[in-house]
Design a protein around this motif. Structure first.
Motif, PDB file in Angstrom:
ATOM      1  N   ASP A 153      -9.375  -2.082 -32.628  1.00  0.00           N
ATOM      2  CA  ASP A 153      -8.150  -1.447 -33.103  1.00  0.00           C
ATOM      3  C   ASP A 153      -7.202  -2.507 -33.668  1.00  0.00           C
ATOM      4  O   ASP A 153      -6.678  -3.342 -32.938  1.00  0.00           O
ATOM      5  N   SER A 201      -4.569  -1.506 -35.609  1.00  0.00           N
ATOM      6  CA  SER A 201      -3.404  -0.752 -36.071  1.00  0.00           C
ATOM      7  C   SER A 201      -2.092  -1.470 -35.748  1.00  0.00           C
ATOM      8  O   SER A 201      -1.075  -1.220 -36.390  1.00  0.00           O
ATOM      9  N   GLY A 250       0.002  -3.104 -38.599  1.00  0.00           N
ATOM     10  CA  GLY A 250       0.633  -2.317 -39.656  1.00  0.00           C
ATOM     11  C   GLY A 250       2.022  -2.780 -40.059  1.00  0.00           C
ATOM     12  O   GLY A 250       2.291  -3.021 -41.245  1.00  0.00           O
ATOM     13  N   TYR A 283      -7.159  -3.647 -40.981  1.00  0.00           N
ATOM     14  CA  TYR A 283      -6.278  -2.546 -40.604  1.00  0.00           C
ATOM     15  C   TYR A 283      -6.786  -1.206 -41.137  1.00  0.00           C
ATOM     16  O   TYR A 283      -6.887  -0.218 -40.386  1.00  0.00           O
ATOM     17  N   ASP A 284      -7.126  -1.163 -42.433  1.00  0.00           N
ATOM     18  CA  ASP A 284      -7.535   0.098 -43.042  1.00  0.00           C
ATOM     19  C   ASP A 284      -8.884   0.582 -42.518  1.00  0.00           C
ATOM     20  O   ASP A 284      -9.057   1.776 -42.235  1.00  0.00           O
ATOM     21  N   SER A 309     -10.140  -0.202 -39.649  1.00  0.00           N
ATOM     22  CA  SER A 309      -9.919   0.149 -38.256  1.00  0.00           C
ATOM     23  C   SER A 309      -9.385   1.569 -38.133  1.00  0.00           C
ATOM     24  O   SER A 309      -9.831   2.355 -37.281  1.00  0.00           O
ATOM     25  N   ARG A 310      -8.451   1.929 -38.975  1.00  0.00           N
ATOM     26  CA  ARG A 310      -7.837   3.265 -38.910  1.00  0.00           C
ATOM     27  C   ARG A 310      -8.852   4.363 -39.201  1.00  0.00           C
ATOM     28  O   ARG A 310      -8.903   5.370 -38.486  1.00  0.00           O
ATOM     29  N   ARG A 322     -11.521   4.460 -36.213  1.00  0.00           N
ATOM     30  CA  ARG A 322     -11.065   4.917 -34.901  1.00  0.00           C
ATOM     31  C   ARG A 322     -10.451   6.315 -34.942  1.00  0.00           C
ATOM     32  O   ARG A 322     -10.603   7.092 -33.988  1.00  0.00           O
ATOM     33  N   TYR A 323      -9.746   6.626 -36.020  1.00  0.00           N
ATOM     34  CA  TYR A 323      -8.998   7.882 -36.052  1.00  0.00           C
ATOM     35  C   TYR A 323      -9.585   8.925 -37.000  1.00  0.00           C
ATOM     36  O   TYR A 323      -9.162  10.077 -36.978  1.00  0.00           O
TER      37      TYR A 323
END
Length: 213
Positions: free
Chosen positions: A121, A123, A126, A170-171, A173-174, A177-178
């Motif tokens: 993660d 995030s 950000g 970051y991108d 990961s998002r 995970r989400y």
């Protein structure tokens, strides 16, 4: 077995990578088109890109609008990349530019695989990344009016590389995970594409400053 294969082919990630690949093909076509565009049109086209990104933010949930906007953006973005690529080819040589592209592709792919496999993660990056991009834009504008020396430009380009390495983590990961919906794919494709392009350009800038010094 057929049901499993069909599910995988129809999964959001399969659609995302298909959209990313097709978008990159359109951007490549735009790069070739950029050779024929008059120099005076590049600035207006860059402004159009910014407007389109803003439109994508508001239309990210509307699939019917998102995909056409994505492909038009990719075409224009590819075209506006031509002056930068042409400049670095003339300054560094085509072999160095291809080497920078290879470095970007390998590092970008490695980060994408690492984030997807480990599901780490990122995030938490950000807020820092957003502020860093604003700072980069401000410094680049300042550099246009008050040119920095070689060392400062080297630091700036190195900082840009770190920022877009962070944005790549970051991108991915998002989305790993989400998750995401089909309608969000065009916006995500543009975000990932911009991570790659900016990382590539800052690597080229770093090599250009190093070569000049």
């Amino acid at each position: 077995m057929d049901t499993v294969i069909q599910t995988r082919k129809g999964s959001p990630f399969a659609k995302f990578y298909a959209a990313l690949f097709s978008g990159l093909l359109v951007a490549t076509a735009g790069l070739f088109i950029g050779q024929s565009i008059p120099r005076g049109l590049f600035l207006p086209l860059a402004i159009v890109e910014i407007i389109m990104i803003t439109m994508m933010v508001f239309a990210r949930k509307q699939k019917a609008i998102g995909y056409p906007l994505m492909y038009v953006f990719m075409l224009i973005s590819g075209a506006t990349l031509y002056p930068a690529i042409s400049y670095y080819v003339s300054m560094l040589g085509a072999d160095v530019v291809f080497r920078a592209f290879a470095i970007t592709t390998i590092s970008f792919g490695a980060m994408a695989i690492f984030t997807t496999v480990t599901k780490r993660d990122f995030s938490f990056l950000g807020g820092f990344l957003f502020v860093s991009v604003i700072a980069l834009i401000g410094l680049q504008i300042l550099n246009m009016f008050i040119p920095a020396n070689g060392t400062a430009q080297l630091i700036l380009s190195g900082f840009g590389i770190l920022v877009f390495v962070g944005y790549t983590l970051y991108d991915f990961s998002r989305i790993t995970r989400y998750g995401f919906t089909d309608s969000e794919i065009p916006f995500i494709v543009i975000a990932i594409y911009l991570d790659f392009v900016n990382l590539f350009l800052y690597i080229l800038q770093f090599l250009g400053v190093s070569n000049r010094d």
